[in-house]
Design a protein around this motif. Structure first.
Motif, PDB file in Angstrom:
ATOM      1  N   PRO A  18      30.573  45.016 -64.770  1.00  0.00           N
ATOM      2  CA  PRO A  18      31.087  45.428 -65.780  1.00  0.00           C
ATOM      3  C   PRO A  18      32.564  45.463 -65.412  1.00  0.00           C
ATOM      4  CG  PRO A  18      30.303  47.271 -64.724  1.00  0.00           C
ATOM      5  CD  PRO A  18      29.720  46.019 -64.180  1.00  0.00           C
ATOM      6  N   TYR A  76      43.663  47.105 -76.229  1.00  0.00           N
ATOM      7  CA  TYR A  76      42.793  47.634 -75.223  1.00  0.00           C
ATOM      8  C   TYR A  76      42.626  49.360 -75.303  1.00  0.00           C
ATOM      9  CZ  TYR A  76      47.173  48.425 -72.405  1.00  0.00           C
ATOM     10  OH  TYR A  76      48.274  48.995 -71.922  1.00  0.00           O
ATOM     11  N   HIS A  89      36.652  46.831 -68.249  1.00  0.00           N
ATOM     12  CA  HIS A  89      35.307  46.623 -68.921  1.00  0.00           C
ATOM     13  C   HIS A  89      35.454  45.957 -70.305  1.00  0.00           C
ATOM     14  CE1 HIS A  89      33.534  49.623 -65.916  1.00  0.00           C
ATOM     15  NE2 HIS A  89      34.789  50.028 -66.035  1.00  0.00           N
ATOM     16  N   VAL A  90      34.931  44.963 -70.211  1.00  0.00           N
ATOM     17  CA  VAL A  90      34.698  44.332 -71.671  1.00  0.00           C
ATOM     18  C   VAL A  90      33.394  44.742 -72.600  1.00  0.00           C
ATOM     19  CG1 VAL A  90      34.764  42.073 -73.055  1.00  0.00           C
ATOM     20  CG2 VAL A  90      36.271  42.402 -70.965  1.00  0.00           C
ATOM     21  N   ARG A  91      33.642  45.357 -73.363  1.00  0.00           N
ATOM     22  CA  ARG A  91      32.192  45.915 -74.350  1.00  0.00           C
ATOM     23  C   ARG A  91      32.252  45.217 -75.664  1.00  0.00           C
ATOM     24  NH1 ARG A  91      33.977  51.090 -71.500  1.00  0.00           N
ATOM     25  NH2 ARG A  91      32.553  51.281 -69.832  1.00  0.00           N
ATOM     26  N   ASP A  92      31.440  45.650 -76.360  1.00  0.00           N
ATOM     27  CA  ASP A  92      31.199  45.075 -77.802  1.00  0.00           C
ATOM     28  C   ASP A  92      32.533  45.415 -78.474  1.00  0.00           C
ATOM     29  OD1 ASP A  92      28.867  44.055 -77.200  1.00  0.00           O
ATOM     30  OD2 ASP A  92      27.728  45.295 -78.531  1.00  0.00           O
ATOM     31  N   LYS A 122      35.780  36.762 -70.801  1.00  0.00           N
ATOM     32  CA  LYS A 122      34.591  37.822 -71.393  1.00  0.00           C
ATOM     33  C   LYS A 122      34.682  37.996 -72.782  1.00  0.00           C
ATOM     34  CE  LYS A 122      32.653  38.679 -67.634  1.00  0.00           C
ATOM     35  NZ  LYS A 122      31.069  38.031 -67.305  1.00  0.00           N
ATOM     36  N   ARG A 126      31.585  37.742 -75.600  1.00  0.00           N
ATOM     37  CA  ARG A 126      31.578  38.765 -76.292  1.00  0.00           C
ATOM     38  C   ARG A 126      31.233  38.333 -78.017  1.00  0.00           C
ATOM     39  NH1 ARG A 126      35.664  42.707 -79.401  1.00  0.00           N
ATOM     40  NH2 ARG A 126      36.162  40.784 -79.885  1.00  0.00           N
ATOM     41  N   THR A 302      20.678  38.075 -74.409  1.00  0.00           N
ATOM     42  CA  THR A 302      21.698  37.932 -75.403  1.00  0.00           C
ATOM     43  C   THR A 302      21.226  37.117 -76.646  1.00  0.00           C
ATOM     44  OG1 THR A 302      22.979  36.289 -74.160  1.00  0.00           O
ATOM     45  CG2 THR A 302      23.689  38.503 -73.911  1.00  0.00           C
TER      46      THR A 302
END
Length: 306
Positions: A18, A76, A89-92, A122, A126, A302
């Motif tokens: 992550p 961010y 961290h790159v999340r949805d 990333k 996503r 994914t």
């Protein structure tokens, strides 16, 4: 990729961690062009939020900030945490940063700039994943499209006859149609079940031919092979010379399937991921590097067709 205690070699785990840099590539990697996006088609669907847009809700205690990075705006979510380092961290929802109380805004932005290329990669991953998952809700219907051997084919229903493919299933073209033996009133669950059954049947035919041809090139033999539906790997090979291939590979362009087949067959000679193994992979599949990197960016869990 990892070696298990049972001497089973897996092709790709769940992906990069992550935070921090992506997992290290095997020895001998050289620069190369990426496989084009058409390796698995992106079908039209709602686009994910832009990197500069705040998500609908922020984590507790977080605030939304933006930073200009070489012509693009990066947003961010920053949250202070009891930690010693700055975590990215790159999340949805986008980029989330946890920083210790002592870290200044300038230090945080320096950390972002240092990881800018990784962050952009990333975020693109996503975007691709969210576009594919957004497709799923309207996919399992007459007129819905699914990826097959790297092109988008259209689903149609015809309850009067067995399943049939309109086109050449060995060399599909964009817009080919798959007719399923279902009535017009069939629900999404039945359509999905029938379509996946057809895809798995085609995977058995397609993969078997590729395995046989690659085994001939390698001068090797196997005890047997089968389809897998593993969520975390594309293929595996055991010390008993048994190979398993993830049926969802049938969504991808042939070059990617060829690489996975070559990767597993190379393990028959080298039950490891050392330099000699990668030389054998290259002998069997000279253009393997682009396929390897494409699959690293597209782990099985994914895909929308799960």
């Amino acid at each position: 990729m990892r070696a298990a205690d049972s001497r089973q070699l897996d092709l790709f785990g769940a992906g990069d961690g992550p935070a921090g840099a992506p997992a290290a590539a095997p020895a001998g990697r050289t620069p190369h062009p990426a496989i084009p996006p058409s390796a698995i088609p992106i079908l039209p669907g709602p686009r994910p939020p832009a990197a500069s847009e705040p998500p609908p809700a922020l984590p507790p205690g977080a605030r939304w900030l933006t930073l200009q990075l070489d012509g693009w705006t990066l947003g961010y979510a920053l949250r202070r945490a009891r930690r010693k380092t700055i975590g990215l961290h790159v999340r949805d929802a986008g980029l989330a940063i946890q920083a210790p109380a002592w870290a200044t805004r300038a230090q945080i932005e320096d950390a972002i700039r240092h990881k800018a290329a990784w962050i952009r990669d990333k975020l693109e991953d996503r975007d691709r994943r969210l576009e594919q998952l957004a497709l799923q809700a309207g996919q399992w219907r007459p007129g819905g499209r699914i990826p097959y051997l790297g092109v988008a084919i259209e689903l149609r229903l015809d309850g009067a006859r067995p399943a049939r493919y309109e086109g050449d299933p060995d060399a599909p073209a964009e817009g080919d149609r798959l007719y399923l033996p279902l009535p017009d009133a069939a629900d999404a669950g039945r359509i999905q079940e029938r379509a996946q059954a057809w895809l798995q049947a085609r995977a058995r035919i397609d993969f078997d031919g590729r395995l046989r041809r690659c085994l001939d090139r390698a001068g090797q033999s196997i005890a047997g092979w089968g389809l897998s539906s593993a969520q975390g790997r594309w293929g595996s090979c055991t010390s008993q010379r048994r190979i398993r291939l993830n049926w969802r590979l049938i969504h991808f362009a042939p070059a990617l399937i060829e690489y996975v087949v070559a990767h597993e067959i190379a393990h028959l000679k080298e039950m490891n991921h050392g330099p000699a193994f990668w030389r054998e992979v290259e002998r069997l599949c000279p253009d393997f590097r682009a396929a390897r990197d494409t699959l690293r960016r597209q782990p099985p869990d994914t895909l929308p067709l799960i």
